[in-house]
Scaffold this active site. Sequence first.
Site, short mmCIF file in Angstrom:
data_model
loop_
_atom_site.label_atom_id
_atom_site.label_comp_id
_atom_site.label_asym_id
_atom_site.label_seq_id
_atom_site.Cartn_x
_atom_site.Cartn_y
_atom_site.Cartn_z
N LYS A 22 0.82 -1.22 0.00
CA LYS A 22 0.00 0.00 0.00
C LYS A 22 0.85 1.26 0.00
O LYS A 22 0.64 2.16 -0.80
CB LYS A 22 -0.96 0.00 1.20
CG LYS A 22 -2.00 -1.13 1.14
CD LYS A 22 -3.04 -1.02 2.23
CE LYS A 22 -2.50 -1.19 3.62
NZ LYS A 22 -2.00 -2.55 3.92
N ARG A 97 -10.62 0.02 8.50
CA ARG A 97 -10.08 -1.33 8.72
C ARG A 97 -11.07 -2.22 9.43
O ARG A 97 -10.78 -3.38 9.69
CB ARG A 97 -8.83 -1.22 9.60
CG ARG A 97 -7.54 -1.38 8.84
CD ARG A 97 -6.41 -1.04 9.81
NE ARG A 97 -5.22 -1.77 9.54
CZ ARG A 97 -4.16 -1.22 8.92
NH1 ARG A 97 -4.20 0.00 8.48
NH2 ARG A 97 -3.09 -1.94 8.73
N ARG A 136 11.47 -6.67 4.56
CA ARG A 136 11.32 -5.22 4.39
C ARG A 136 12.11 -4.47 5.45
O ARG A 136 12.14 -4.83 6.62
CB ARG A 136 9.83 -4.84 4.52
CG ARG A 136 9.64 -3.31 4.50
CD ARG A 136 8.23 -2.94 4.27
NE ARG A 136 7.42 -3.07 5.48
CZ ARG A 136 6.17 -2.63 5.57
NH1 ARG A 136 5.61 -2.05 4.52
NH2 ARG A 136 5.49 -2.78 6.67
N ARG A 169 10.72 -2.22 10.96
CA ARG A 169 9.58 -1.83 11.79
C ARG A 169 9.36 -2.93 12.82
O ARG A 169 9.44 -4.11 12.50
CB ARG A 169 8.33 -1.71 10.90
CG ARG A 169 8.06 -0.30 10.43
CD ARG A 169 6.97 -0.22 9.41
NE ARG A 169 5.72 -0.90 9.76
CZ ARG A 169 4.60 -0.81 9.04
NH1 ARG A 169 4.57 -0.06 7.95
NH2 ARG A 169 3.51 -1.47 9.38
N ARG A 180 -0.76 -9.62 12.38
CA ARG A 180 -1.38 -8.58 11.53
C ARG A 180 -2.22 -9.21 10.43
O ARG A 180 -3.29 -8.71 10.10
CB ARG A 180 -0.28 -7.69 10.91
CG ARG A 180 0.29 -6.69 11.90
CD ARG A 180 1.63 -6.17 11.47
NE ARG A 180 1.59 -5.39 10.25
CZ ARG A 180 2.66 -5.18 9.47
NH1 ARG A 180 3.82 -5.71 9.79
NH2 ARG A 180 2.55 -4.44 8.39
P1 ADP Z 1 -0.03 -2.49 7.37
O1 ADP Z 1 -1.27 -2.21 6.59
O2 ADP Z 1 1.10 -2.92 6.49
O3 ADP Z 1 -0.27 -3.44 8.53
P2 ADP Z 1 0.01 0.26 8.43
O4 ADP Z 1 1.22 1.14 8.43
O5 ADP Z 1 -1.15 0.66 7.57
O6 ADP Z 1 0.54 -1.19 8.07
O7 ADP Z 1 -0.55 0.12 9.94
C1 ADP Z 1 0.30 -0.21 11.00
C2 ADP Z 1 -0.51 -0.38 12.30
O8 ADP Z 1 -1.19 0.85 12.63
C3 ADP Z 1 -1.62 -1.43 12.27
O9 ADP Z 1 -1.12 -2.74 12.51
C4 ADP Z 1 -2.51 -0.93 13.41
O10 ADP Z 1 -1.95 -1.25 14.67
C5 ADP Z 1 -2.44 0.57 13.25
N1 ADP Z 1 -3.52 1.11 12.38
C6 ADP Z 1 -3.36 1.73 11.18
N2 ADP Z 1 -4.55 2.10 10.67
C7 ADP Z 1 -5.49 1.70 11.56
C8 ADP Z 1 -6.92 1.75 11.61
N3 ADP Z 1 -7.64 2.28 10.60
N4 ADP Z 1 -7.55 1.24 12.70
C9 ADP Z 1 -6.88 0.70 13.71
N5 ADP Z 1 -5.53 0.60 13.73
C10 ADP Z 1 -4.84 1.08 12.68
#
Ligand code: ADP
Length: 233
Positions: A22, A97, A136, A169, A180
């Site tokens: 993404k 999400r 990564r 990360r 995740r």
């Molecule tokens: P990825 O999609 O690769 O898991 P992101 O950088 O989008 O990574 O998100 C990292 C973390 O941030 C998620 O695992 C979660 O803990 C938190 N997060 C991000 N967006 C949301 C959301 N919309 N609702 C709840 N938690 C979120």
Amino acid sequence: MTQSAAAYPINLVLLGPPGAGKSTIAAPLIAECNLQLLATGDRLRAEVDAGGELGRSIADLLERGQLVPDALMDRLMRSALEQLDPRRGCLIDGYPRTLRQALSFELMLADYNRTLTAVIALELDDDVAVRRLSGRRICSGAGSPFPVHIDDPASLERCRERGGHLVQRDDDKPEVVRERLQVYHEQTAPLIDYYRSQSLLHPIDADGTPDEVVARVIAEVRRITRTRSGGAP
Ligand code: ADP
């Protein structure tokens, strides 16, 4: 595309499992379509790094690959949407999400005079996602951080040339990656059916090089904007 985007700002959501690419796709897509980026993961990590009360309250959840509570996300999204330039479209990476977030999102967008144009859903098998995420790294300390893969010598070289260093990360560690993915399948994947039922879903095969996937996404967004403007170029 820039012209029609300016006349009718488009609002896109980028949906997909962790590892689908993404954030890699978001950068060229916003440049091509003149969109403003709102990436919730980046914003939450910035809060953690800043070390304030909010950051401290969510650090543990992020480190374990769990979702931040919906109520907190509502507040974060409202303040982020308020700061956007209303004349330009936006790309939202990482939100909604959960189904509950998707319902709040509709109300929020209406409050800021926006409607959701399309959901770009990146599709990728779990085993490919795990392979990508475990290799990564983030190239940090050399301007805007960018993703690097240990199996991609060109990206490693780019980081070295800029004098950056590689950081993993916390949530890219193998046990957290599995968590995740599970959270994605349980809580986020239901959004695919939800947006399909609203005719907003645009699935994209996310297997391939970043350039290939970016080209697929940009072609799809071009089709979406053409359809909206009644076939105009
Ligand atoms: P990825 O999609 O690769 O898991 P992101 O950088 O989008 O990574 O998100 C990292 C973390 O941030 C998620 O695992 C979660 O803990 C938190 N997060 C991000 N967006 C949301 C959301 N919309 N609702 C709840 N938690 C979120």
